[in-house]
Design an enzyme around this catalytic site. Structure first.
Site, PDB file in Angstrom:
ATOM      1  N   ASP A   1      24.281 -10.657   6.551  1.00 31.45           N
ATOM      2  CA  ASP A   1      24.484 -11.266   4.879  1.00 31.45           C
ATOM      3  C   ASP A   1      25.255 -11.581   4.734  1.00 31.45           C
ATOM      4  OD1 ASP A   1      24.076 -13.203   2.355  1.00 31.45           O
ATOM      5  OD2 ASP A   1      25.288 -10.771   1.874  1.00 31.45           O
TER       6      ASP A   1
ATOM      7  N   MET B   1       1.381  -0.844  -0.227  1.00 31.25           N
ATOM      8  CA  MET B   1      -0.154  -0.176  -0.040  1.00 31.25           C
ATOM      9  C   MET B   1       0.875   1.157   0.079  1.00 31.25           C
ATOM     10  SD  MET B   1      -2.974  -0.813  -0.282  1.00 31.25           S
ATOM     11  CE  MET B   1      -3.331  -2.672  -0.283  1.00 31.25           C
ATOM     12  N   CYS B   2       2.470   1.581   0.223  1.00 28.27           N
ATOM     13  CA  CYS B   2       2.787   2.172  -0.622  1.00 28.27           C
ATOM     14  C   CYS B   2       3.100   3.140  -1.184  1.00 28.27           C
ATOM     15  CB  CYS B   2       4.289   2.216  -0.148  1.00 28.27           C
ATOM     16  SG  CYS B   2       4.838   1.813   1.614  1.00 28.27           S
ATOM     17  N   HIS B   3       2.574   4.576  -1.788  1.00 24.82           N
ATOM     18  CA  HIS B   3       2.838   5.104  -2.958  1.00 24.82           C
ATOM     19  C   HIS B   3       4.134   4.857  -3.705  1.00 24.82           C
ATOM     20  CE1 HIS B   3      -0.900   6.713  -1.538  1.00 24.82           C
ATOM     21  NE2 HIS B   3      -0.929   6.560  -2.430  1.00 24.82           N
TER      22      HIS B   3
ATOM     23  N   MET C   1       7.788   4.915   6.181  1.00 27.91           N
ATOM     24  CA  MET C   1       8.022   3.068   5.414  1.00 27.91           C
ATOM     25  C   MET C   1       9.467   3.228   4.126  1.00 27.91           C
ATOM     26  SD  MET C   1       6.087   1.465   6.969  1.00 27.91           S
ATOM     27  CE  MET C   1       5.924  -0.014   5.991  1.00 27.91           C
ATOM     28  N   GLU C   2       9.943   4.458   4.145  1.00 25.70           N
ATOM     29  CA  GLU C   2      10.899   4.205   3.460  1.00 25.70           C
ATOM     30  C   GLU C   2      11.904   4.509   4.143  1.00 25.70           C
ATOM     31  OE1 GLU C   2       7.871   5.269   0.347  1.00 25.70           O
ATOM     32  OE2 GLU C   2       8.613   5.862   2.271  1.00 25.70           O
TER      33      GLU C   2
END
Length: 163
Positions: free
Chosen positions: A127, A74-76, A112-113
């Site tokens: 990793d 749902m992120c733009h 969110m970014e």
């Protein structure tokens, strides 16, 4: 309660932000990667076989911020005006603290970014170090600051935040 990302049929939708004003949006997020002291020393001394862990994690974090809308449904898709990554080596706690600051001028925030950036950077550290330390722990992924938008400024209580 009214759901913003659900349509009248109960199906997922992306919120329309087209009528919102463009404003400066800033978000800062943090995360930590705990590891064995010998692993942390190898990172600090750039002796990991895969290369300079923090340099690669920095690029990975930036890429993570840029690709957030590709992985979080749902992120733009946001035009980012800046992404800054910072790493602190904490020898006392055998930990690397990660911070991402993300900026845009737009119609929706960049929380969110910023969260995605620190998460991808942390996974990259894992990793690159897993061959010598499988006991690493990624933790404390959190938003610490957000500026702009309808809800205004948010500062997480108990965090030391510069700027």
């Amino acid at each position: 309660m009214e759901f913003t990302h659900i349509d009248e049929r109960g199906r997922a939708k992306m919120v329309d932000v087209g009528s919102k004003e463009d404003t400066l949006r800033i978000a800062v997020a943090r995360a930590s990667v705990q590891m064995e002291p010998k692993t942390l020393a190898m990172v600090a001394e750039r002796k990991m076989k895969k290369g300079d862990v923090l340099a690669v994690a920095q690029v990975a974090g930036i890429m993570g911020a840029k690709k957030t809308s590709e992985l979080i449904p749902m992120c733009h898709n946001i035009f980012l005006t800046g992404v800054d990554m910072d790493f602190e080596i904490d020898e006392k706690n055998a930990c690397i603290h990660i911070e991402a600051s993300v900026k845009t001028i737009g119609k929706t925030g960049v929380e969110m970014e910023a969260l995605h950036a620190v998460s991808v950077a942390a996974l990259t550290i894992y990793d690159m170090c897993k061959a010598v330390d499988k006991n690493m722990v990624i933790s404390d992924i959190r938003l610490v600051k957000k500026i702009g938008g309808k809800s205004g400024t948010y500062l997480r209580e108990g965090e030391c935040i510069e700027g």
